[in-house]
Scaffold this motif. Structure first.
Motif, short mmCIF file in Angstrom:
data_model
loop_
_atom_site.label_atom_id
_atom_site.label_comp_id
_atom_site.label_asym_id
_atom_site.label_seq_id
_atom_site.Cartn_x
_atom_site.Cartn_y
_atom_site.Cartn_z
N LEU A 1 3.31 10.76 13.99
CA LEU A 1 2.56 10.86 12.71
C LEU A 1 2.67 11.96 11.83
CD1 LEU A 1 -0.74 8.73 13.61
CD2 LEU A 1 1.30 8.24 12.78
N HIS B 1 7.46 13.39 -7.26
CA HIS B 1 6.56 12.77 -8.13
C HIS B 1 5.54 13.64 -8.63
CE1 HIS B 1 7.66 8.84 -5.52
NE2 HIS B 1 8.20 8.72 -6.53
N THR C 1 1.43 12.80 -2.90
CA THR C 1 2.45 13.35 -3.90
C THR C 1 2.22 12.91 -5.11
OG1 THR C 1 4.13 11.84 -3.49
CG2 THR C 1 3.92 13.63 -2.00
N ARG C 2 1.78 11.66 -5.46
CA ARG C 2 1.70 11.13 -6.80
C ARG C 2 0.26 11.77 -7.52
NH1 ARG C 2 3.67 5.24 -5.13
NH2 ARG C 2 5.97 5.61 -5.35
N TRP D 1 0.45 0.31 12.25
CA TRP D 1 -0.49 0.31 11.21
C TRP D 1 -0.92 1.71 10.97
CZ3 TRP D 1 -1.04 -3.31 8.03
CH2 TRP D 1 -1.03 -4.52 8.34
N GLN D 2 -1.09 2.63 12.20
CA GLN D 2 -1.34 4.01 11.87
C GLN D 2 -0.13 4.87 10.95
OE1 GLN D 2 -1.73 5.96 15.58
NE2 GLN D 2 -3.77 5.07 16.04
N LEU D 3 1.23 4.27 11.34
CA LEU D 3 2.40 5.04 10.80
C LEU D 3 2.39 4.47 9.19
CD1 LEU D 3 5.83 5.77 11.80
CD2 LEU D 3 5.59 4.30 9.68
N ILE D 4 2.02 3.17 8.91
CA ILE D 4 1.94 2.98 7.71
C ILE D 4 0.93 3.35 6.81
CG2 ILE D 4 1.50 0.63 6.27
CD1 ILE D 4 2.89 -0.91 8.27
N LEU D 5 -0.27 3.69 7.50
CA LEU D 5 -1.29 4.16 6.92
C LEU D 5 -1.00 5.79 6.24
CD1 LEU D 5 -3.77 2.78 5.90
CD2 LEU D 5 -4.98 4.06 7.94
N VAL D 6 -0.29 6.46 7.37
CA VAL D 6 -0.14 7.85 6.97
C VAL D 6 1.04 7.88 6.02
CG1 VAL D 6 1.05 9.62 7.98
CG2 VAL D 6 -0.64 8.78 9.41
N CYS D 7 2.06 7.13 6.11
CA CYS D 7 2.98 6.95 5.04
C CYS D 7 2.34 6.56 3.67
CB CYS D 7 4.02 5.87 5.47
SG CYS D 7 5.49 6.11 4.48
N ALA D 8 1.38 5.79 3.83
CA ALA D 8 0.77 5.20 2.30
C ALA D 8 0.22 6.47 1.70
CB ALA D 8 -0.09 4.22 2.58
N ALA E 1 0.47 9.76 2.37
CA ALA E 1 1.36 10.82 2.04
C ALA E 1 1.83 10.57 0.74
CB ALA E 1 2.53 11.07 2.96
N THR E 2 2.38 9.49 0.56
CA THR E 2 3.18 8.97 -0.66
C THR E 2 2.05 9.34 -1.79
OG1 THR E 2 4.36 7.45 0.34
CG2 THR E 2 4.39 7.12 -2.03
N PHE E 3 0.59 8.68 -1.54
CA PHE E 3 -0.28 8.77 -2.79
C PHE E 3 -0.68 10.27 -2.95
CE2 PHE E 3 -4.74 8.14 -4.26
CZ PHE E 3 -4.38 7.72 -5.44
N ASN F 1 9.05 12.22 -1.27
CA ASN F 1 8.24 11.92 -2.49
C ASN F 1 8.17 12.93 -3.28
OD1 ASN F 1 8.75 9.00 -2.06
ND2 ASN F 1 6.92 8.93 -0.80
N THR G 1 7.69 11.91 4.79
CA THR G 1 7.42 11.28 3.46
C THR G 1 6.87 12.12 2.23
OG1 THR G 1 6.40 9.52 4.90
CG2 THR G 1 5.84 9.46 2.56
N MET G 2 6.25 13.30 2.56
CA MET G 2 5.76 13.93 1.64
C MET G 2 7.26 14.84 0.86
SD MET G 2 1.98 15.54 1.41
CE MET G 2 1.26 15.69 2.91
N ILE H 1 0.80 -1.05 -0.11
CA ILE H 1 -0.06 -0.11 0.01
C ILE H 1 0.76 1.34 0.17
CG2 ILE H 1 -2.08 -1.14 1.06
CD1 ILE H 1 -1.31 0.39 3.55
N ILE H 2 1.86 1.27 0.34
CA ILE H 2 2.89 2.47 0.21
C ILE H 2 3.65 2.29 -1.03
CG2 ILE H 2 4.87 3.75 1.14
CD1 ILE H 2 4.41 2.54 3.83
#
Lengths: 229, 116
Positions: free
Chosen positions: A67, A81, B20-21, B7-14, B16-18, A78, A74-75, A47-48
Protein backbone atom coordinates in the motif's frame (compact mmCIF):
# COMPACT_ATOMS: atom_id res chain seq x y z
CA UNK A 1 -36.25 19.36 -22.62
CA UNK A 2 -32.53 19.90 -21.95
CA UNK A 3 -31.66 23.26 -20.42
CA UNK A 4 -29.26 25.54 -22.38
CA UNK A 5 -26.52 25.26 -19.74
CA UNK A 6 -26.48 21.45 -19.91
CA UNK A 7 -26.48 21.65 -23.70
CA UNK A 8 -23.50 24.04 -23.61
CA UNK A 9 -21.63 21.71 -21.21
CA UNK A 10 -22.39 18.73 -23.46
CA UNK A 11 -21.19 20.65 -26.53
CA UNK A 12 -17.91 21.61 -24.85
CA UNK A 13 -17.24 18.11 -23.51
CA UNK A 14 -18.03 16.30 -26.77
CA UNK A 15 -14.32 15.98 -27.76
CA UNK A 16 -13.63 14.57 -24.30
CA UNK A 17 -16.44 12.06 -24.88
CA UNK A 18 -14.65 10.86 -28.04
CA UNK A 19 -11.45 10.46 -26.06
CA UNK A 20 -12.78 9.12 -22.76
CA UNK A 21 -15.05 6.42 -24.22
CA UNK A 22 -12.21 4.47 -25.91
CA UNK A 23 -9.70 5.18 -23.13
CA UNK A 24 -12.20 4.29 -20.41
CA UNK A 25 -13.09 1.15 -22.37
CA UNK A 26 -9.39 0.27 -22.64
CA UNK A 27 -9.13 0.63 -18.87
CA UNK A 28 -12.19 -1.59 -18.32
CA UNK A 29 -10.76 -4.28 -20.61
CA UNK A 30 -7.33 -4.24 -18.93
CA UNK A 31 -8.87 -4.31 -15.44
CA UNK A 32 -10.98 -7.38 -16.27
CA UNK A 33 -7.98 -9.06 -17.91
CA UNK A 34 -5.79 -8.71 -14.80
CA UNK A 35 -8.62 -10.19 -12.74
CA UNK A 36 -10.17 -7.16 -11.02
CA UNK A 37 -13.90 -7.75 -10.36
CA UNK A 38 -16.08 -5.64 -12.65
CA UNK A 39 -17.65 -3.68 -9.81
CA UNK A 40 -14.19 -2.81 -8.44
CA UNK A 41 -13.11 -1.57 -11.89
CA UNK A 42 -16.26 0.58 -12.08
CA UNK A 43 -15.61 1.86 -8.54
CA UNK A 44 -12.10 2.91 -9.58
CA UNK A 45 -13.49 5.17 -12.31
CA UNK A 46 -15.96 6.54 -9.78
CA UNK A 47 -13.64 7.29 -6.83
CA UNK A 48 -10.08 7.47 -8.28
CA UNK A 49 -10.94 9.05 -11.65
CA UNK A 50 -7.44 9.46 -13.12
CA UNK A 51 -6.61 7.89 -16.46
CA UNK A 52 -2.94 7.06 -16.08
CA UNK A 53 -3.40 6.61 -12.33
CA UNK A 54 -5.96 3.85 -12.83
CA UNK A 55 -3.80 1.99 -15.35
CA UNK A 56 -0.94 2.22 -12.84
CA UNK A 57 -3.23 0.90 -10.09
CA UNK A 58 -4.16 -2.17 -12.17
CA UNK A 59 -0.47 -2.87 -12.81
CA UNK A 60 0.33 -2.54 -9.10
CA UNK A 61 -2.66 -4.73 -8.20
CA UNK A 62 -1.53 -7.42 -10.62
CA UNK A 63 2.01 -7.18 -9.23
CA UNK A 64 0.77 -7.43 -5.63
CA UNK A 65 2.38 -4.13 -4.61
CA UNK A 66 2.27 -2.87 -1.03
CA UNK A 67 0.00 0.00 0.00
CA UNK A 68 2.86 2.43 0.71
CA UNK A 69 4.33 1.75 -2.70
CA UNK A 70 0.88 2.37 -4.24
CA UNK A 71 0.47 5.67 -2.38
CA UNK A 72 3.93 6.97 -3.34
CA UNK A 73 3.70 5.87 -7.00
CA UNK A 74 0.23 7.39 -7.39
CA UNK A 75 1.28 10.70 -5.86
CA UNK A 76 4.39 10.86 -8.06
CA UNK A 77 2.34 10.19 -11.17
CA UNK A 78 -0.34 12.75 -10.31
CA UNK A 79 1.75 15.49 -8.72
CA UNK A 80 1.32 17.72 -11.78
CA UNK A 81 -2.21 18.28 -10.44
CA UNK A 82 -0.67 20.43 -7.71
CA UNK A 83 0.23 22.99 -10.37
CA UNK A 84 -3.27 22.81 -11.84
CA UNK A 85 -4.72 23.73 -8.46
CA UNK A 86 -2.28 26.65 -8.11
CA UNK A 87 -3.65 28.27 -11.25
CA UNK A 88 -7.29 27.63 -10.30
CA UNK A 89 -7.20 28.97 -6.71
CA UNK A 90 -8.76 32.24 -7.79
CA UNK A 91 -11.19 30.79 -10.30
CA UNK A 92 -12.66 28.23 -7.90
CA UNK A 93 -13.31 30.87 -5.23
CA UNK A 94 -17.01 31.07 -4.43
CA UNK A 95 -17.84 27.75 -6.06
CA UNK A 96 -19.48 26.75 -2.76
CA UNK A 97 -20.81 23.19 -2.49
CA UNK A 98 -19.57 22.41 -5.98
CA UNK A 99 -15.94 23.11 -5.09
CA UNK A 100 -14.96 19.77 -3.43
CA UNK A 101 -16.25 17.81 -6.43
CA UNK A 102 -14.60 20.14 -8.96
CA UNK A 103 -11.26 19.70 -7.15
CA UNK A 104 -11.73 15.91 -7.04
CA UNK A 105 -12.61 15.78 -10.77
CA UNK A 106 -9.63 17.87 -11.98
CA UNK A 107 -8.23 15.72 -14.82
CA UNK A 108 -5.99 17.09 -17.60
CA UNK A 109 -8.97 17.40 -19.91
CA UNK A 110 -11.27 19.06 -17.37
CA UNK A 111 -8.51 21.48 -16.36
CA UNK A 112 -8.02 22.36 -20.02
CA UNK A 113 -11.71 23.09 -20.58
CA UNK A 114 -12.16 25.02 -17.33
CA UNK A 115 -9.17 27.30 -17.92
CA UNK A 116 -10.29 27.99 -21.52
CA UNK A 117 -13.67 29.55 -20.65
CA UNK A 118 -14.00 33.16 -21.77
CA UNK A 119 -16.95 33.81 -19.46
CA UNK A 120 -16.53 31.41 -16.58
CA UNK A 121 -19.46 30.39 -14.37
CA UNK A 122 -19.37 27.80 -11.60
CA UNK A 123 -22.68 26.38 -12.81
CA UNK A 124 -21.23 25.60 -16.26
CA UNK A 125 -17.84 24.54 -14.89
CA UNK A 126 -19.48 22.08 -12.53
CA UNK A 127 -21.54 20.53 -15.34
CA UNK A 128 -18.43 20.22 -17.53
CA UNK A 129 -16.62 18.40 -14.69
CA UNK A 130 -19.59 16.14 -14.08
CA UNK A 131 -20.15 15.21 -17.75
CA UNK A 132 -16.46 14.43 -18.28
CA UNK A 133 -16.54 11.92 -15.44
CA UNK A 134 -19.81 10.51 -16.77
CA UNK A 135 -18.07 9.88 -20.15
CA UNK A 136 -15.15 8.23 -18.35
CA UNK A 137 -17.42 5.91 -16.31
CA UNK A 138 -19.49 5.10 -19.42
CA UNK A 139 -16.32 4.14 -21.28
CA UNK A 140 -15.24 1.93 -18.36
CA UNK A 141 -18.62 0.16 -18.31
CA UNK A 142 -18.49 -0.38 -22.09
CA UNK A 143 -15.02 -1.90 -21.72
CA UNK A 144 -16.23 -4.18 -18.92
CA UNK A 145 -19.30 -5.29 -20.89
CA UNK A 146 -17.78 -5.69 -24.34
CA UNK A 147 -14.29 -6.88 -23.38
CA UNK A 148 -11.83 -7.14 -26.22
CA UNK A 149 -14.58 -7.79 -28.78
CA UNK A 150 -14.89 -4.67 -30.91
CA UNK A 151 -18.26 -3.09 -31.64
CA UNK A 152 -16.90 -1.02 -34.48
CA UNK A 153 -13.44 -0.17 -35.62
CA UNK A 154 -12.64 2.77 -33.38
CA UNK A 155 -8.89 2.64 -33.92
CA UNK A 156 -7.49 6.16 -33.77
CA UNK A 157 -10.53 7.81 -32.17
CA UNK A 158 -8.48 8.83 -29.12
CA UNK A 159 -6.81 11.41 -31.39
CA UNK A 160 -9.82 13.57 -30.38
CA UNK A 161 -7.96 14.44 -27.14
CA UNK A 162 -4.85 15.55 -29.05
CA UNK A 163 -7.09 17.64 -31.31
CA UNK A 164 -8.78 19.14 -28.24
CA UNK A 165 -5.43 20.20 -26.76
CA UNK A 166 -4.36 21.74 -30.10
CA UNK A 167 -7.58 23.75 -30.35
CA UNK A 168 -7.37 24.90 -26.72
CA UNK A 169 -3.74 25.97 -27.18
CA UNK A 170 -4.78 28.14 -30.15
CA UNK A 171 -7.68 29.58 -28.14
CA UNK A 172 -5.34 30.44 -25.26
CA UNK A 173 -2.88 32.07 -27.67
CA UNK A 174 -5.66 34.17 -29.22
CA UNK A 175 -6.79 35.36 -25.81
CA UNK A 176 -3.39 36.00 -24.22
CA UNK A 177 -1.55 37.49 -27.23
CA UNK A 178 1.82 36.93 -25.53
CA UNK A 179 4.51 34.49 -26.58
CA UNK A 180 6.14 33.93 -23.19
CA UNK A 181 4.17 30.93 -21.82
CA UNK A 182 4.36 29.19 -25.20
CA UNK A 183 8.12 29.67 -25.45
CA UNK A 184 8.45 28.27 -21.91
CA UNK A 185 6.23 25.30 -22.85
CA UNK A 186 8.26 24.58 -26.00
CA UNK A 187 11.54 24.62 -24.10
CA UNK A 188 10.38 22.56 -21.10
CA UNK A 189 8.12 20.24 -23.14
CA UNK A 190 10.72 19.37 -25.77
CA UNK A 191 13.50 19.03 -23.18
CA UNK A 192 11.31 16.67 -21.14
CA UNK A 193 10.53 14.53 -24.22
CA UNK A 194 14.25 14.29 -25.00
CA UNK A 195 15.61 13.89 -21.48
CA UNK A 196 13.06 12.31 -19.16
CA UNK A 197 11.62 8.78 -18.98
CA UNK A 198 7.97 8.52 -19.99
CA UNK A 199 6.54 8.38 -16.46
CA UNK A 200 8.18 11.63 -15.30
CA UNK A 201 7.64 13.51 -18.53
CA UNK A 202 4.53 15.56 -17.74
CA UNK A 203 5.54 16.34 -14.17
CA UNK A 204 9.02 17.40 -15.31
CA UNK A 205 7.70 19.68 -18.04
CA UNK A 206 4.87 21.26 -16.02
CA UNK A 207 6.98 21.57 -12.87
CA UNK A 208 9.84 23.32 -14.64
CA UNK A 209 7.40 25.57 -16.55
CA UNK A 210 6.00 26.66 -13.17
CA UNK A 211 9.52 27.32 -11.90
CA UNK A 212 10.37 29.43 -14.95
CA UNK A 213 7.16 31.41 -14.44
CA UNK A 214 8.21 31.99 -10.83
CA UNK A 215 11.59 33.29 -12.02
CA UNK A 216 9.81 35.51 -14.56
CA UNK A 217 7.57 36.87 -11.80
CA UNK A 218 10.55 37.69 -9.59
CA UNK A 219 12.39 39.35 -12.46
CA UNK A 220 9.42 41.48 -13.41
CA UNK A 221 8.81 42.48 -9.82
CA UNK A 222 12.41 43.53 -9.33
CA UNK A 223 12.31 45.60 -12.50
CA UNK A 224 9.10 47.33 -11.41
CA UNK A 225 10.59 48.14 -8.02
CA UNK A 226 13.66 49.49 -9.75
CA UNK A 227 11.56 51.80 -11.93
CA UNK A 228 9.57 52.98 -8.92
CA UNK A 229 12.70 54.24 -7.16
CA UNK B 1 -15.04 -5.12 2.65
CA UNK B 2 -12.08 -3.02 3.86
CA UNK B 3 -10.10 -6.13 4.72
CA UNK B 4 -10.09 -7.06 1.03
CA UNK B 5 -6.67 -6.04 -0.45
CA UNK B 6 -8.29 -4.96 -3.76
CA UNK B 7 -10.48 -2.42 -1.98
CA UNK B 8 -7.61 -1.28 0.23
CA UNK B 9 -5.52 -0.56 -2.83
CA UNK B 10 -8.35 1.26 -4.59
CA UNK B 11 -8.99 3.39 -1.54
CA UNK B 12 -5.30 4.30 -1.11
CA UNK B 13 -5.07 5.14 -4.80
CA UNK B 14 -8.20 7.32 -4.59
CA UNK B 15 -6.91 9.17 -1.51
CA UNK B 16 -3.45 9.71 -3.01
CA UNK B 17 -4.96 11.10 -6.22
CA UNK B 18 -7.34 13.40 -4.35
CA UNK B 19 -4.47 14.57 -2.12
CA UNK B 20 -2.49 15.85 -5.11
CA UNK B 21 -5.57 17.66 -6.41
CA UNK B 22 -6.65 19.32 -3.16
CA UNK B 23 -3.20 20.18 -1.74
CA UNK B 24 -2.86 23.71 -3.20
CA UNK B 25 -6.44 24.59 -2.22
CA UNK B 26 -5.79 23.59 1.40
CA UNK B 27 -2.23 24.92 1.71
CA UNK B 28 -2.79 28.23 -0.08
CA UNK B 29 -6.47 29.01 0.47
CA UNK B 30 -5.60 32.42 1.98
CA UNK B 31 -3.23 33.32 -0.86
CA UNK B 32 -5.64 33.32 -3.80
CA UNK B 33 -5.09 37.06 -4.37
CA UNK B 34 -1.32 37.00 -4.01
CA UNK B 35 0.26 38.51 -7.15
CA UNK B 36 2.36 35.36 -7.71
CA UNK B 37 -0.74 33.14 -7.67
CA UNK B 38 -2.47 35.51 -10.11
CA UNK B 39 0.66 35.41 -12.29
CA UNK B 40 0.57 31.61 -12.37
CA UNK B 41 -3.20 31.64 -12.97
CA UNK B 42 -2.62 33.80 -16.03
CA UNK B 43 0.43 32.15 -17.61
CA UNK B 44 0.39 28.52 -16.47
CA UNK B 45 -2.76 27.29 -18.29
CA UNK B 46 -1.51 28.26 -21.80
CA UNK B 47 1.88 26.71 -21.03
CA UNK B 48 0.26 23.49 -19.76
CA UNK B 49 -1.95 23.32 -22.86
CA UNK B 50 1.02 23.41 -25.24
CA UNK B 51 2.90 20.91 -23.04
CA UNK B 52 -0.09 18.54 -23.33
CA UNK B 53 0.06 18.91 -27.14
CA UNK B 54 3.79 18.10 -27.12
CA UNK B 55 3.11 15.17 -24.79
CA UNK B 56 0.37 13.83 -27.06
CA UNK B 57 2.73 14.02 -30.06
CA UNK B 58 5.78 12.64 -28.20
CA UNK B 59 5.87 9.35 -30.14
CA UNK B 60 5.88 11.04 -33.54
CA UNK B 61 8.52 9.77 -35.91
CA UNK B 62 8.42 10.60 -39.64
CA UNK B 63 10.47 7.58 -40.73
CA UNK B 64 10.27 3.89 -39.90
CA UNK B 65 13.28 1.91 -38.72
CA UNK B 66 13.91 0.98 -42.37
CA UNK B 67 14.05 4.65 -43.49
CA UNK B 68 10.63 4.45 -45.14
CA UNK B 69 7.97 7.14 -44.61
CA UNK B 70 6.10 6.13 -41.45
CA UNK B 71 2.39 5.71 -42.25
CA UNK B 72 1.58 4.12 -38.89
CA UNK B 73 -0.37 5.73 -36.07
CA UNK B 74 2.69 7.61 -34.79
CA UNK B 75 3.86 8.63 -38.26
CA UNK B 76 2.60 11.03 -40.91
CA UNK B 77 -1.12 10.57 -40.06
CA UNK B 78 -0.42 12.01 -36.59
CA UNK B 79 1.27 15.16 -37.86
CA UNK B 80 -1.03 15.64 -40.88
CA UNK B 81 -4.16 15.34 -38.74
CA UNK B 82 -2.65 17.77 -36.19
CA UNK B 83 -1.89 20.31 -38.93
CA UNK B 84 -5.43 19.86 -40.28
CA UNK B 85 -6.87 20.60 -36.82
CA UNK B 86 -4.67 23.70 -36.40
CA UNK B 87 -5.33 24.93 -39.94
CA UNK B 88 -9.10 24.43 -39.70
CA UNK B 89 -9.17 26.20 -36.37
CA UNK B 90 -7.23 29.24 -37.54
CA UNK B 91 -9.46 29.37 -40.62
CA UNK B 92 -12.96 28.70 -39.26
CA UNK B 93 -12.64 29.21 -35.45
CA UNK B 94 -15.05 26.33 -34.88
CA UNK B 95 -13.61 24.09 -32.16
CA UNK B 96 -15.91 21.13 -32.70
CA UNK B 97 -15.52 21.21 -36.50
CA UNK B 98 -11.70 21.26 -36.23
CA UNK B 99 -11.67 18.39 -33.73
CA UNK B 100 -14.17 16.17 -35.57
CA UNK B 101 -12.54 16.69 -38.99
CA UNK B 102 -9.06 16.05 -37.63
CA UNK B 103 -10.14 12.93 -35.74
CA UNK B 104 -12.03 11.46 -38.71
CA UNK B 105 -9.05 12.19 -40.98
CA UNK B 106 -6.71 10.47 -38.51
CA UNK B 107 -8.98 7.43 -38.14
CA UNK B 108 -9.32 7.05 -41.91
CA UNK B 109 -5.56 7.33 -42.40
CA UNK B 110 -4.59 4.78 -39.72
CA UNK B 111 -7.39 2.34 -40.54
CA UNK B 112 -7.16 2.30 -44.32
CA UNK B 113 -3.36 2.26 -44.40
CA UNK B 114 -2.97 5.56 -46.16
CA UNK B 115 -0.34 5.63 -48.90
CA UNK B 116 1.08 8.28 -51.22
Amino acid sequence: MISPIWREAARQTLPVLFGYLPLGAAFGIVAIEVGIPWYAAAAMSLIIYAGAGQFLATTLLAAGAGLTEVAVATMMLNSRHIFYGLSLLKRFQGAGWRKPYMIFALTDETYSLLTSQTTYSHALGFRISLLNQLWWISGTLIGIAVGSAQLFNSQGIEFALTALFIVLTLEQAKRLKQALPFIIALVTGLSAVLLLPERHLLLGAIGSASLLLLVHYRYRQRRENHHAV
Amino acid sequence: MLSDPVWQLILVCALATFATRILPFVALSKQADHPLILHLGRYLPPAVMLILVIYALRDFSPLTAGWQLNMGDNGLPLILASLLVAGMHVWRHNALLSIVLGTVAYMVMVQLGWSV
